[in-house]
Design an enzyme around this catalytic site. Structure first.
Site, PDB file in Angstrom:
ATOM      1  CE  LYS A   3      11.909  -6.309  18.228  1.00  0.00           C
ATOM      2  NZ  LYS A   3      12.437  -7.383  17.324  1.00  0.00           N
TER       3      LYS A   3
ATOM      4  CD  GLU B 107       7.558   3.677   7.610  1.00  0.00           C
ATOM      5  OE1 GLU B 107       6.693   2.933   7.101  1.00  0.00           O
ATOM      6  OE2 GLU B 107       8.779   3.520   7.479  1.00  0.00           O
TER       7      GLU B 107
ATOM      8  CB  CYS C 169       7.381   0.868   4.233  1.00  0.00           C
ATOM      9  SG  CYS C 169       8.712   2.050   4.005  1.00  0.00           S
TER      10      CYS C 169
ATOM     11  CD  GLU D 282       2.080  -2.958   3.345  1.00  0.00           C
ATOM     12  OE1 GLU D 282       3.058  -2.270   3.004  1.00  0.00           O
ATOM     13  OE2 GLU D 282       1.687  -3.042   4.519  1.00  0.00           O
TER      14      GLU D 282
END
Length: 897
Positions: free
Chosen positions: A592, A668, A702, A799
């Protein structure tokens, strides 16, 4: 099976003397397996040779020369009465039990009764399976019967059943279930009888036999027509009349979503004309629903793809290379072995007119696969190329991959951009085909450079996900991918990497307009590292082992059906990081892509077909995370899920995977990576790499440095130099080669970044630069710098995932203090340190709680280096050898002999 009534004196611990009455490869396998079980076959009674060709059972026994008497009687009775000499020949072998695998002859009752006075018969009846499909039953099966004068109406000894898939045919059920399980059932039945444990379950005569197949009207609901066609596929075939001639229909499937465009074709008795489309012949039921027919066969026996009805005679012949000519002669020898009654195999020799039957088709396909480099043929390929010259042409096209490219039907959205025309698939990619979502839904994907819609992309439903998983499961369990030599699998992945390289400019352009990535970065990193990743894991395919350890038993590494859910910041690279390892390990997958960046994943799907990756191995289902991602995480047939995204969503996925079927998971997730800059650093490098650690890929990274700790003595100089460099950055069109900073990925993310900066200001941090949306069309955010950030502040803990540099100073020489602050986070994805003191660098790197530590550099990832986080940044690894083990299961096998 027939057996005597009184207790036997068993030979060799309940082993029997058997008469085997039957034919075909099924009979051959039963014979072989019974002998392996220790039973003695004292006589085989099969059908006579036809046109000089022996039945496979008789041919096998002739080749084996194992001393078993073989009889080939054309019949056992005349005008209802047994033939005495035939019965006497049978009685002479002294059988204690009759075994009848695939017996097409009528056996007299005095033969069935002869061994003793009880009877048994196994009947694996294709016509009964046909009726199962025609009636739309959800289960199929067979029974082992004790025989009576109706043969299949006596008491039941045992039964077996299986689920019927939506597009199953007689062939698929026979190959998947009836053939292997029927053999096992016959062998098991013999042993049950030998052990005196065989059951007798009475059955009603009603329904024990099947009604004759009758002509049905075309004017029926689409599902009924589909069931009728697949219930007669391949024998005798459901037929209709087209242009005054009888045409047999094969390869039916229900058509979901929109009906493809095509040329009308009148079908006698149909509720409306059919359509000859690129995918096949569309037929309509009386309920206006549609089905798709793949192949058509004419009265002369010639079979063609239904899509070629109006152009079946237009294909040109290909000229064979020297190597291909050698293969053609090998295939000629295969034909000669099968058609032993034919003096010579000429180019015009017709396979079926020379006496070949359906079992010969299976033999031809398997021998060609075995002797000609593993080329994958299907049974219908033989029916479509019945003469030797046509078969060779078909084989060579398949060998070259030309037919695969021709078969792939893609409705592109084309756009002239970046001095080229990019062609973008926009539909779901399931089982090797592009198709609309089941519910017909689609949503816009937006160009973040100006906010315009690029195109509408399929918005997959739960039904689409289920079909994709079913395709991946079928490809894993029954397709060539898992059975393929690992080196051949690696060759296909190398080929895929080569195709990605050939299309790298187009891929980078699509990535740029869909995600906002600066084109030069997209070309080098988004696409470039994706190519490197596939080449790296292609090399691993034939080298996977269990760590070189020595065990008292041997170990096997097993794959499964995997799901992969990727984020929007590196659409193609995240696909590559996970799927390359997954595929190298022999798995199949459903992927996906992020809802806002699906286009490079769908272009990648197109390239996988051109590379020769078998259908069903890779499936791409664009759509929402809440629907598609959730269904994948809870699907019972998915055994492994790899996810990259936010920590809250990762937790939800992990929970769903646990509750559903305890899937293996790798995650992750989010990060707040600390970067520590000491006063003894190389200042030029620290400024350059520090900026890259934050602003690389617009901060949508990331492992971006979420917080910089700068030693007090150099803090002010460092900030001054960073701001000076930011002012030189060019913000603008990501396709402009001189652009340094492109738009944020999508509007909602831009709004969150602006809000993030507003919170930072309210909490008392010093906004040194930026903090606002750029005043221009598109989703552009100013590169931003905050200083005086205290540890308790929101921007110190959370973040941003954007171009926001968050800077805190630390006291000179306070190494342990800054380490404690750097580790005071729930995240642990990456980290960095800048210092000329290598001892200090090693001391800090050992104590930083993160999966990756950069020393005097940043963002330097390598395909051979494992990548993954600690704490709430997730677990599991992408890249490197470690990534392979994320997609494998270790099985210990202990053998005693």
């Amino acid at each position: 099976l027939t057996w005597g009534g009184r207790r036997l004196i068993h030979y060799y611990q309940n082993k029997l003397k058997l008469a085997l009455i039957g034919q075909s490869l099924f009979g051959q396998e039963v014979y072989t397996n019974l002998r392996k079980q220790g039973h003695k076959v004292v006589g085989v009674f099969t059908v006579p040779d036809k046109d000089g060709k022996a039945d496979p059972l008789g041919e096998y026994l002739f080749a084996e020369k194992d001393g078993t008497p073989v009889f080939k009687f054309p019949r056992w009775r005349v005008k209802g009465k047994p033939i005495p000499e035939v019965v006497e020949a049978y009685k002479a072998v002294g059988a204690e039990l009759n075994v009848m695998p695939f017996c097409s002859q009528f056996i007299p009752m005095n033969v069935i009764d002869h061994p003793k006075h009880d009877r048994a018969c196994v009947c694996v009846c294709v016509c009964v399976v046909s009726r199962t499909l025609i009636h739309g039953d959800k289960k199929a099966g067979f029974s082992v019967f004790w025989a009576d004068d109706g043969l299949d109406t006596g008491p039941i000894l045992l039964q077996r059943e299986c689920d019927v898939e939506p597009n199953d045919t007689v062939d698929t059920l026979y190959n998947r279930f009836l053939f292997p399980e029927g053999i096992k059932a016959m062998v098991e039945s013999v042993q049950l009888i030998a052990d005196g444990k065989a059951a007798r379950v009475p059955q009603s005569e009603e329904g024990a036999s099947y009604e004759g197949i009758q002509k049905k009207s075309n004017c029926r609901p689409a599902q009924a027509i589909h069931n009728w066609i697949r219930g007669h596929d391949k024998v005798p075939g459901a037929w209709t009349v087209i242009d005054g001639q009888t045409v047999t229909l094969y390869g039916s499937s229900m058509l979901g979503g929109s009906v493809p465009a095509g040329q009308p074709l009148q079908i006698e008795g149909a509720s409306q004309p059919g359509l000859v489309s690129k995918n096949g012949l569309v037929l309509f039921g009386s309920d206006d629903k549609a089905l798709l027919v793949k192949n058509l066969q004419f009265e002369d026996g010639k079979m063609i793809p239904a899509s070629k009805y109006f152009s079946s005679g237009e294909s040109s012949s290909v000229e064979l290379t020297d190597d291909e000519k050698k293969m053609a002669e090998d295939i000629r020898m295969i034909w000669r072995g099968i058609l032993s009654n034919v003096p010579a195999i000429e180019d015009t020799t017709d396979f079926f007119k020379s006496g070949a039957a359906s079992m010969d088709v299976v033999r031809l396909v398997e021998e060609v696969k075995q002797r000609c480099g593993g080329v994958q043929l299907q049974n219908e390929d033989v029916y479509m190329a019945t003469t030797f010259q046509d078969f060779i042409q078909m084989f060579v096209r398949r060998l070259r991959g030309e037919d695969q490219e021709e078969e792939l039907v893609i409705d592109y959205v084309s756009q002239k951009v970046n001095n080229m025309t990019v062609k973008m698939p926009y539909q779901c990619f399931i089982d090797g085909k592009f198709e609309d979502a089941d519910n017909g839904k689609a949503c816009d994907t937006i160009n973040p450079a100006d906010g315009s819609a690029i195109c509408k992309v399929a918005y997959a439903s739960v039904g689409d996900v289920d079909r994709a998983v079913a395709a991946a499961k079928e490809a894993f369990e029954n397709g060539p991918w898992g059975k393929m030599n690992p080196r051949d699998r690696g060759s296909l992945l190398y080929r895929l990497a080569d195709l990605m390289e050939e299309h790298q400019e187009e891929l980078a352009t699509i990535e740029s307009i869909d995600s906002g990535a600066v084109y030069t970065l997209a070309l080098k990193t988004h696409v470039g590292m994706s190519i490197q990743t596939f080449r790296y894991f292609a090399g691993w395919c034939d080298k996977i082992q269990v760590g070189g350890h020595v065990f008292p038993s041997f170990l096997l590494l097993c794959g499964s059906v995997c799901a992969i859910v990727i984020p929007w910041n590196y659409p193609l690279m995240m696909l590559a990081w996970k799927s390359a390892a997954c595929l190298a390990a022999g798995n199949t997958l459903v992927l996906k892509p992020a809802q806002v960046t699906p286009l490079t994943a769908l272009k990648f799907a197109e390239l996988t077909v051109k590379a020769g990756i078998p259908k069903g191995v890779i499936n791409i289902v664009p759509g929402s995370g809440g629907l598609v991602g959730q269904r994948l995480s809870e699907h019972p047939d998915v055994r492994k899920l790899g996810f990259t995204g936010s920590t809250p969503i990762g937790k939800q996925i992990m929970k769903s995977c646990a509750v559903s079927n305890l899937k293996k998971v790798s995650l992750e997730l989010g990060g707040k990576s600390p970067l520590i800059i000491f006063s003894d650093c190389d200042m030029d490098k620290a400024v350059r790499m520090g900026m890259s650690s934050v602003f690389f890929n617009k901060g949508e990274n990331c492992i971006a440095a979420g917080r910089l700790f700068v030693e007090e003595s150099i803090h002010d100089e460092y900030i001054s130099r960073v701001v000076e460099e930011i002012k030189k950055m060019k913000i603008g069109d990501p396709l402009d080669r001189s652009t340094d900073h492109g738009p944020q990925n999508h509007k909602a993310h831009l709004d969150k970044l602006v809000e993030y900066c507003e919170v930072g200001v309210k909490e008392g941090a010093t906004l040194v630069y930026g903090g606002k949306q750029v005043d221009r069309p598109g989703f552009f955010m100013e590169p931003t710098v905050f200083t005086d950030v205290e540890d308790h502040m929101f921007i110190a803990k959370e973040e941003s995932f954007g171009p926001v540099m968050v800077v805190s100073k630390f006291k000179n020489g306070d190494v342990d203090g800054v380490l404690q602050r750097a580790n005071d986070t729930e995240f642990g994805l990456a980290s960095g340190v800048f210092t000329r003191d290598i001892s200090k660098a090693m001391y800090v790197s050992e104590r930083l709680e993160a999966g990756t530590v950069f020393i005097n550099t940043y963002n330097k990832t390598d395909v051979a280096s494992p990548f993954g986080g600690f704490k709430q940044s997730g677990f599991g690894k992408d890249l490197g050898e470690d990534a392979l083990m994320e997609y494998l299961r270790t099985k210990a096998v202990t053998v005693e002999y």
